[in-house]
Design a protein around this motif. Sequence first.
Motif, PDB file in Angstrom:
ATOM      1  N   SER A 277       0.853  -1.183   0.000  1.00  0.00           N
ATOM      2  CA  SER A 277       0.000   0.000   0.000  1.00  0.00           C
ATOM      3  C   SER A 277       0.891   1.235   0.000  1.00  0.00           C
ATOM      4  CB  SER A 277      -0.908   0.019   1.240  1.00  0.00           C
ATOM      5  OG  SER A 277      -0.123   0.109   2.416  1.00  0.00           O
ATOM      6  N   LYS A 278       0.348   2.329  -0.547  1.00  0.00           N
ATOM      7  CA  LYS A 278       1.119   3.573  -0.612  1.00  0.00           C
ATOM      8  C   LYS A 278       0.250   4.734  -0.136  1.00  0.00           C
ATOM      9  CE  LYS A 278       3.847   6.581  -3.621  1.00  0.00           C
ATOM     10  NZ  LYS A 278       4.380   6.812  -4.988  1.00  0.00           N
ATOM     11  N   VAL A 279       0.848   5.583   0.707  1.00  0.00           N
ATOM     12  CA  VAL A 279       0.175   6.788   1.197  1.00  0.00           C
ATOM     13  C   VAL A 279       1.075   7.981   0.915  1.00  0.00           C
ATOM     14  CG1 VAL A 279      -0.799   7.980   3.190  1.00  0.00           C
ATOM     15  CG2 VAL A 279      -0.964   5.490   3.037  1.00  0.00           C
ATOM     16  N   THR A 280       0.503   9.006   0.295  1.00  0.00           N
ATOM     17  CA  THR A 280       1.235  10.241   0.023  1.00  0.00           C
ATOM     18  C   THR A 280       0.603  11.374   0.814  1.00  0.00           C
ATOM     19  OG1 THR A 280       1.724   9.474  -2.222  1.00  0.00           O
ATOM     20  CG2 THR A 280       2.035  11.821  -1.781  1.00  0.00           C
ATOM     21  N   VAL A 281       1.452  12.129   1.531  1.00  0.00           N
ATOM     22  CA  VAL A 281       0.944  13.256   2.316  1.00  0.00           C
ATOM     23  C   VAL A 281       1.799  14.489   2.062  1.00  0.00           C
ATOM     24  CG1 VAL A 281      -0.118  11.917   4.171  1.00  0.00           C
ATOM     25  CG2 VAL A 281       2.307  12.513   4.322  1.00  0.00           C
ATOM     26  N   SER A 282       1.169  15.644   2.256  1.00  0.00           N
ATOM     27  CA  SER A 282       1.855  16.925   2.167  1.00  0.00           C
ATOM     28  C   SER A 282       1.486  17.753   3.377  1.00  0.00           C
ATOM     29  CB  SER A 282       1.443  17.676   0.891  1.00  0.00           C
ATOM     30  OG  SER A 282       1.874  19.019   0.938  1.00  0.00           O
ATOM     31  N   LYS A 283       2.446  18.498   3.914  1.00  0.00           N
ATOM     32  CA  LYS A 283       2.169  19.316   5.096  1.00  0.00           C
ATOM     33  C   LYS A 283       1.198  20.448   4.788  1.00  0.00           C
ATOM     34  CE  LYS A 283       6.278  22.244   4.466  1.00  0.00           C
ATOM     35  NZ  LYS A 283       7.573  22.641   5.067  1.00  0.00           N
ATOM     36  N   ASP A 284       0.997  20.750   3.509  1.00  0.00           N
ATOM     37  CA  ASP A 284       0.105  21.843   3.115  1.00  0.00           C
ATOM     38  C   ASP A 284      -1.343  21.401   2.930  1.00  0.00           C
ATOM     39  OD1 ASP A 284       2.188  23.707   3.095  1.00  0.00           O
ATOM     40  OD2 ASP A 284       2.764  23.130   1.061  1.00  0.00           O
ATOM     41  N   PHE A 285      -1.588  20.089   2.890  1.00  0.00           N
ATOM     42  CA  PHE A 285      -2.941  19.573   2.702  1.00  0.00           C
ATOM     43  C   PHE A 285      -3.425  18.997   4.036  1.00  0.00           C
ATOM     44  CE2 PHE A 285      -1.200  19.758  -1.518  1.00  0.00           C
ATOM     45  CZ  PHE A 285      -2.254  20.271  -2.271  1.00  0.00           C
ATOM     46  N   ILE A 286      -4.230  19.801   4.725  1.00  0.00           N
ATOM     47  CA  ILE A 286      -4.622  19.505   6.097  1.00  0.00           C
ATOM     48  C   ILE A 286      -6.138  19.336   6.183  1.00  0.00           C
ATOM     49  CG2 ILE A 286      -4.692  20.449   8.453  1.00  0.00           C
ATOM     50  CD1 ILE A 286      -2.126  22.012   7.715  1.00  0.00           C
ATOM     51  N   VAL A 287      -6.579  18.275   6.851  1.00  0.00           N
ATOM     52  CA  VAL A 287      -8.007  18.086   7.132  1.00  0.00           C
ATOM     53  C   VAL A 287      -8.438  19.072   8.207  1.00  0.00           C
ATOM     54  CG1 VAL A 287      -9.740  16.485   8.015  1.00  0.00           C
ATOM     55  CG2 VAL A 287      -7.927  15.646   6.511  1.00  0.00           C
ATOM     56  N   SER A 288      -7.720  19.063   9.332  1.00  0.00           N
ATOM     57  CA  SER A 288      -8.015  19.941  10.457  1.00  0.00           C
ATOM     58  C   SER A 288      -6.980  19.709  11.533  1.00  0.00           C
ATOM     59  CB  SER A 288      -9.405  19.657  11.023  1.00  0.00           C
ATOM     60  OG  SER A 288      -9.669  20.441  12.163  1.00  0.00           O
ATOM     61  N   LYS A 289      -6.871  20.664  12.425  1.00  0.00           N
ATOM     62  CA  LYS A 289      -6.113  20.428  13.646  1.00  0.00           C
ATOM     63  C   LYS A 289      -6.981  19.613  14.595  1.00  0.00           C
ATOM     64  CE  LYS A 289      -3.372  22.729  17.210  1.00  0.00           C
ATOM     65  NZ  LYS A 289      -2.857  24.029  17.722  1.00  0.00           N
ATOM     66  N   VAL A 290      -6.380  18.649  15.256  1.00  0.00           N
ATOM     67  CA  VAL A 290      -7.122  17.799  16.194  1.00  0.00           C
ATOM     68  C   VAL A 290      -7.506  18.610  17.419  1.00  0.00           C
ATOM     69  CG1 VAL A 290      -7.007  15.766  17.684  1.00  0.00           C
ATOM     70  CG2 VAL A 290      -5.938  15.708  15.426  1.00  0.00           C
ATOM     71  N   ASP A 291      -8.786  18.595  17.764  1.00  0.00           N
ATOM     72  CA  ASP A 291      -9.235  19.135  19.047  1.00  0.00           C
ATOM     73  C   ASP A 291      -8.947  18.052  20.093  1.00  0.00           C
ATOM     74  OD1 ASP A 291     -10.783  19.847  21.351  1.00  0.00           O
ATOM     75  OD2 ASP A 291     -12.062  21.106  20.082  1.00  0.00           O
ATOM     76  N   PRO A 292      -8.134  18.344  21.112  1.00  0.00           N
ATOM     77  CA  PRO A 292      -7.784  17.295  22.088  1.00  0.00           C
ATOM     78  C   PRO A 292      -8.995  16.625  22.724  1.00  0.00           C
ATOM     79  CG  PRO A 292      -6.409  19.234  22.410  1.00  0.00           C
ATOM     80  CD  PRO A 292      -7.461  19.623  21.407  1.00  0.00           C
ATOM     81  N   ARG A 293     -10.148  17.323  22.744  1.00  0.00           N
ATOM     82  CA  ARG A 293     -11.336  16.748  23.374  1.00  0.00           C
ATOM     83  C   ARG A 293     -11.873  15.532  22.611  1.00  0.00           C
ATOM     84  NH1 ARG A 293     -15.125  21.894  23.700  1.00  0.00           N
ATOM     85  NH2 ARG A 293     -14.349  21.984  21.560  1.00  0.00           N
ATOM     86  N   ILE A 294     -11.308  15.270  21.434  1.00  0.00           N
ATOM     87  CA  ILE A 294     -11.703  14.075  20.681  1.00  0.00           C
ATOM     88  C   ILE A 294     -11.266  12.808  21.421  1.00  0.00           C
ATOM     89  CG2 ILE A 294      -9.687  13.607  19.201  1.00  0.00           C
ATOM     90  CD1 ILE A 294     -11.645  13.634  16.800  1.00  0.00           C
ATOM     91  N   TYR A 295     -10.338  12.973  22.364  1.00  0.00           N
ATOM     92  CA  TYR A 295      -9.859  11.847  23.178  1.00  0.00           C
ATOM     93  C   TYR A 295     -10.507  11.855  24.563  1.00  0.00           C
ATOM     94  CZ  TYR A 295      -6.367  12.068  19.468  1.00  0.00           C
ATOM     95  OH  TYR A 295      -5.747  12.120  18.244  1.00  0.00           O
ATOM     96  N   GLY A 296     -11.761  12.302  24.619  1.00  0.00           N
ATOM     97  CA  GLY A 296     -12.486  12.345  25.878  1.00  0.00           C
ATOM     98  C   GLY A 296     -13.022  10.985  26.291  1.00  0.00           C
ATOM     99  N   SER A 297     -13.561  10.937  27.508  1.00  0.00           N
ATOM    100  CA  SER A 297     -14.165   9.708  28.016  1.00  0.00           C
ATOM    101  C   SER A 297     -15.462  10.043  28.746  1.00  0.00           C
ATOM    102  CB  SER A 297     -13.187   8.957  28.916  1.00  0.00           C
ATOM    103  OG  SER A 297     -13.669   7.654  29.200  1.00  0.00           O
TER     104      SER A 297
END
Length: 499
Positions: A3-23
């Motif tokens: 498998s191959k994955v290509t990424v670029s630092k300029d193509f961003i989905v979003s910054k992670v909100d730390p609260r996504i790791y809540g309980s």
Amino acid sequence: MKSKVTVSKDFIVSKVDPRIYGSFVEHMGRCVYEGIYEPGHTNSDSKGFREDVKALVSELNVPLIRYPGGNFLSGYNWEDGVGEVSQRPKRLDLAWRTVETNEIGIHEFMGWAKTVNAEVNMAVNLGTRGVDAARNLVEYCNFAGDSEWSNLRRKNGQAEPFKIKTWCLGNEMDGPWQIGHKTAEEYGRLAEETAKAMKLVDDSIELVVCGSSNSKMPTFASWEAEVLEHAYEHVDYLSLHQYYGNHENNIENYLAQSIDMDRYIKSVAAICDYIKAKKRSDKQLNLSFDEWNIWYHSNEKDESNEPWQVAPHILEDVYNFEDALVLGCMLITLVKNADRVKIACLAQLVNVIAPIMTEKEGPAWKQTIFYPFMQLSTFGRGNVLLPQIDCPSYATDQFAEVPYLESVIIHNEEASELVIFAVNRSLDESLTLSVDARDFTDLTVVEFSQMAGFDIKEVNTKEKQAVKPSISNDYQITENTLEAVLAPLSWNVIRCKVK
């Protein structure tokens, strides 16, 4: 298999909100009593909270905890949990048919959360109660001035406001099992008016309105749309709840359930955007996936607990290795949708469908699902990169196309790290993962952690932590490309230093 994955630092989905790791901590079963709180235990602090549990919660790195429910919430009077503990009433909890002692309430839980570096996502009862109790609770917790409820808070030992930022407007109000169950029209109107009153007390708070209690509800989609017709401009997040399990004992289909989760998220985001367009609004509503986990093991057993006990053994699922792989896929899915999912709460934290287990007067230990959660919450901070992925796939009866690779890559600029989280879904073939990180220089591997090679039904116990990560060196770097071999049925975390 490759498998191959290509990424670029300029193509961003979003910054992670730390609260996504809540309980999530609910007054249910042994989550609170005999879970986080067990006075008399040799490892408990002066307030009765278990130090060994606090250490494990701190290791999970949970930034936000939803409290106090759950179904429990819809019959809960918050006033029962403040004031002198010896004077607090014992109540019948109709949600789980247990006895609630109210030894732990707002002050005790807020104090405990502070010791594990977590904020509290407080929930208000919109089942048996409504606007008045909710606005009074905000005043009690957050108001700094001179008023009846803030003065009562001070009398009860908390001089400064708790400053609780995030609040849930009820719980699963679409569910017929809910005490005070409502139609979408009834709940939408109540949520709107409650939100308005709460924000009049404190306009800095953020509110989560109830979506469907799962995507299989007959009212799903229409419920969300009708509730948002009323409440859209007064709330900040719409909630999603979903649990998954290997009910058919089909691991290939089980590993693909994160695809269903992804579809659910995108569907709910689309409903929010439909109401936004309909209202000609400039406001984007984001999502709070504030109940999610694997839950099916305890359903296989006869839960024959007698009613009206304190802290009975309820929903104490024992998780195995395949569960850890699926939970890893689900975590990756949440993070891949970080542009809309800002809050997520793994349900629950201790004993009840939880990553941490305890024994009364005994030890606390890590379940298999502890490790993927801990690694993502610790290292999954920064910008989620938008990947180009080329990967073979397989089919199941439920899903026409399931990629063997489930992965997300996060660029943590502060730590100068590129972190790859990946699951190889193949039962018997290794997967060579090639990551083209063309925008990053001086790529070096800090750590390649892998969970692999276990029997899929293997579990962790208080005596033996069998299922846990180990170090792999099966990788190579050529210029800006990393090639790593992902073992069959494996959870992988590759941390790379970059410039």
